[in-house]
Write a protein that holds these residues in place. Structure first.
Motif, mmCIF file in Angstrom:
data_model
loop_
_atom_site.group_PDB
_atom_site.id
_atom_site.type_symbol
_atom_site.label_atom_id
_atom_site.label_comp_id
_atom_site.label_asym_id
_atom_site.label_seq_id
_atom_site.Cartn_x
_atom_site.Cartn_y
_atom_site.Cartn_z
ATOM 1 N N VAL A 27 -0.731 3.245 2.078
ATOM 2 C CA VAL A 27 -1.234 3.059 3.442
ATOM 3 C C VAL A 27 -2.674 3.557 3.543
ATOM 4 O O VAL A 27 -3.508 2.965 4.237
ATOM 5 C CB VAL A 27 -0.321 3.783 4.455
ATOM 6 C CG1 VAL A 27 -1.055 4.050 5.764
ATOM 7 C CG2 VAL A 27 0.914 2.936 4.745
ATOM 8 N N TYR A 28 -2.964 4.640 2.846
ATOM 9 C CA TYR A 28 -4.331 5.183 2.869
ATOM 10 C C TYR A 28 -5.334 4.130 2.401
ATOM 11 O O TYR A 28 -6.353 3.892 3.054
ATOM 12 C CB TYR A 28 -4.394 6.428 1.988
ATOM 13 C CG TYR A 28 -5.723 7.145 2.029
ATOM 14 C CD1 TYR A 28 -5.882 8.297 2.793
ATOM 15 C CD2 TYR A 28 -6.826 6.691 1.310
ATOM 16 C CE1 TYR A 28 -7.107 8.967 2.840
ATOM 17 C CE2 TYR A 28 -8.038 7.339 1.354
ATOM 18 C CZ TYR A 28 -8.171 8.483 2.111
ATOM 19 O OH TYR A 28 -9.377 9.137 2.161
ATOM 20 N N ALA A 29 -5.056 3.511 1.255
ATOM 21 C CA ALA A 29 -5.972 2.512 0.715
ATOM 22 C C ALA A 29 -6.036 1.268 1.599
ATOM 23 O O ALA A 29 -7.113 0.695 1.817
ATOM 24 C CB ALA A 29 -5.545 2.127 -0.694
ATOM 25 N N VAL A 55 -12.049 11.105 -1.178
ATOM 26 C CA VAL A 55 -10.848 11.832 -0.747
ATOM 27 C C VAL A 55 -9.606 11.206 -1.376
ATOM 28 O O VAL A 55 -8.661 11.914 -1.767
ATOM 29 C CB VAL A 55 -10.740 11.824 0.802
ATOM 30 C CG1 VAL A 55 -9.444 12.486 1.245
ATOM 31 C CG2 VAL A 55 -11.938 12.531 1.412
ATOM 32 N N PHE A 56 -9.607 9.877 -1.499
ATOM 33 C CA PHE A 56 -8.500 9.190 -2.164
ATOM 34 C C PHE A 56 -8.371 9.681 -3.602
ATOM 35 O O PHE A 56 -7.264 9.887 -4.109
ATOM 36 C CB PHE A 56 -8.761 7.680 -2.136
ATOM 37 C CG PHE A 56 -7.621 6.840 -2.623
ATOM 38 C CD1 PHE A 56 -6.397 6.867 -1.982
ATOM 39 C CD2 PHE A 56 -7.761 5.999 -3.717
ATOM 40 C CE1 PHE A 56 -5.334 6.082 -2.415
ATOM 41 C CE2 PHE A 56 -6.718 5.208 -4.164
ATOM 42 C CZ PHE A 56 -5.495 5.261 -3.512
ATOM 43 N N VAL A 61 -6.114 13.614 -8.467
ATOM 44 C CA VAL A 61 -6.270 14.873 -9.193
ATOM 45 C C VAL A 61 -5.047 15.767 -8.996
ATOM 46 O O VAL A 61 -4.612 16.466 -9.922
ATOM 47 C CB VAL A 61 -7.550 15.605 -8.734
ATOM 48 C CG1 VAL A 61 -7.639 16.988 -9.374
ATOM 49 C CG2 VAL A 61 -8.790 14.781 -9.077
ATOM 50 N N MET A 62 -4.475 15.721 -7.802
ATOM 51 C CA MET A 62 -3.333 16.585 -7.488
ATOM 52 C C MET A 62 -2.025 16.067 -8.072
ATOM 53 O O MET A 62 -1.059 16.838 -8.211
ATOM 54 C CB MET A 62 -3.183 16.716 -5.966
ATOM 55 C CG MET A 62 -4.373 17.336 -5.266
ATOM 56 S SD MET A 62 -4.812 18.955 -5.925
ATOM 57 C CE MET A 62 -3.337 19.899 -5.506
ATOM 58 N N LEU A 114 -8.308 15.748 6.500
ATOM 59 C CA LEU A 114 -8.020 14.575 5.680
ATOM 60 C C LEU A 114 -7.881 14.966 4.209
ATOM 61 O O LEU A 114 -6.969 14.498 3.512
ATOM 62 C CB LEU A 114 -9.132 13.542 5.850
ATOM 63 C CG LEU A 114 -8.947 12.214 5.110
ATOM 64 C CD1 LEU A 114 -7.743 11.453 5.652
ATOM 65 C CD2 LEU A 114 -10.210 11.360 5.222
ATOM 66 N N ILE A 115 -8.764 15.837 3.728
ATOM 67 C CA ILE A 115 -8.713 16.267 2.327
ATOM 68 C C ILE A 115 -7.438 17.043 2.044
ATOM 69 O O ILE A 115 -6.753 16.797 1.045
ATOM 70 C CB ILE A 115 -9.952 17.118 1.994
ATOM 71 C CG1 ILE A 115 -11.203 16.254 2.023
ATOM 72 C CG2 ILE A 115 -9.796 17.773 0.616
ATOM 73 C CD1 ILE A 115 -12.496 17.048 1.896
ATOM 74 N N VAL A 116 -7.102 17.981 2.911
ATOM 75 C CA VAL A 116 -5.888 18.783 2.712
ATOM 76 C C VAL A 116 -4.644 17.897 2.740
ATOM 77 O O VAL A 116 -3.742 18.046 1.910
ATOM 78 C CB VAL A 116 -5.790 19.892 3.784
ATOM 79 C CG1 VAL A 116 -4.434 20.592 3.702
ATOM 80 C CG2 VAL A 116 -6.908 20.906 3.609
#
Length: 219
Positions: A27-29, A55-56, A61-62, A114-116
């Motif tokens: 959904v983000y993309a 941010v995507f 990375v996580m 948004l980043i968190v």
């Protein structure tokens, strides 16, 4: 027959969670074009999209970190516990984005949220992939282990297609202005609600025999 039906229910529950997790991820993309101006200063639209893409990337990375942490968690607390925690975090991340303030209202706090949120989603998806793969393979049984384990990839693509389908529906119903104002928030809110539904389903799943044996042996 009852055991086979119960096993099928568990596999469907595990697969449905994987679908929702990937839906929330994509959904983000799919909606980035509409919410990029909300979280970053007005000006160059290309810069806004690049910041959103950065941010995507943080979520990617996580993901290996999430896989590592959730792998240990699922080995100690059980596959069911790992699956429930992963979908809970995905729900939290989607909900944070859905209700996040705009840059014009909160300044740098908006992109920080948004980043968190994306970091949380990355941890969740990384943990989901390993936990669901383990759960499906252990729950499927030897005879059809390959077939049922394949549903992890089936639901991955289904989640992406569902996110794109929602984008088309909301575009048709709300138009450009409506998408920029509220449409993207609706998408993330739907993801959060679906995650809650899956959490309830997963609380009723059966723990795998493999983990129960390991837990009983004390290893």
């Amino acid at each position: 027959m009852a055991d086979a039906r119960r096993r099928l229910t568990n596999i469907v529950g595990g697969s449905a969670g994987n679908l929702v997790e990937w839906f929330d991820w994509y959904v983000y993309a799919a909606f980035a074009l509409y919410f990029a101006p909300v979280f970053f200063p007005k000006g160059d639209a290309t810069a806004q999209l690049l910041n959103t893409a950065a941010v995507f990337a943080v979520g990617f990375v996580m993901r290996p970190i999430g896989a590592w942490v959730f792998g240990m968690y699922a080995d100690h607390r059980g596959r069911k516990a790992g699956l429930s925690l992963s979908v809970s975090l995905m729900c939290l991340g989607s909900l944070m984005i859905a209700v996040a303030p705009t840059y014009s209202d909160a300044g740098l706090l908006a992109p920080a949220i948004l980043i968190v949120a994306r970091m949380i989603q990355g941890l969740s998806l990384g943990g989901e992939y390993g936990s669901s793969a383990t759960y499906l393979s252990e729950m499927a049984g030897r005879e059809r282990r390959g077939f049922w384990s394949s549903f992890q990839y089936v639901t991955l693509i289904a989640g992406q297609l569902l996110a794109l389908a929602l984008l088309l529906v909301l575009q048709a119903q709300l138009g450009e202005a409506g998408m920029e104002r509220i449409g993207w928030r609706i998408a993330f809110a739907i993801g959060a609600v679906l995650a809650i539904v899956v959490f309830i389903i997963r609380r009723g799943l059966t723990e795998t025999e493999n983990f129960q044996k390991v837990a009983a042996s004390g290893d």
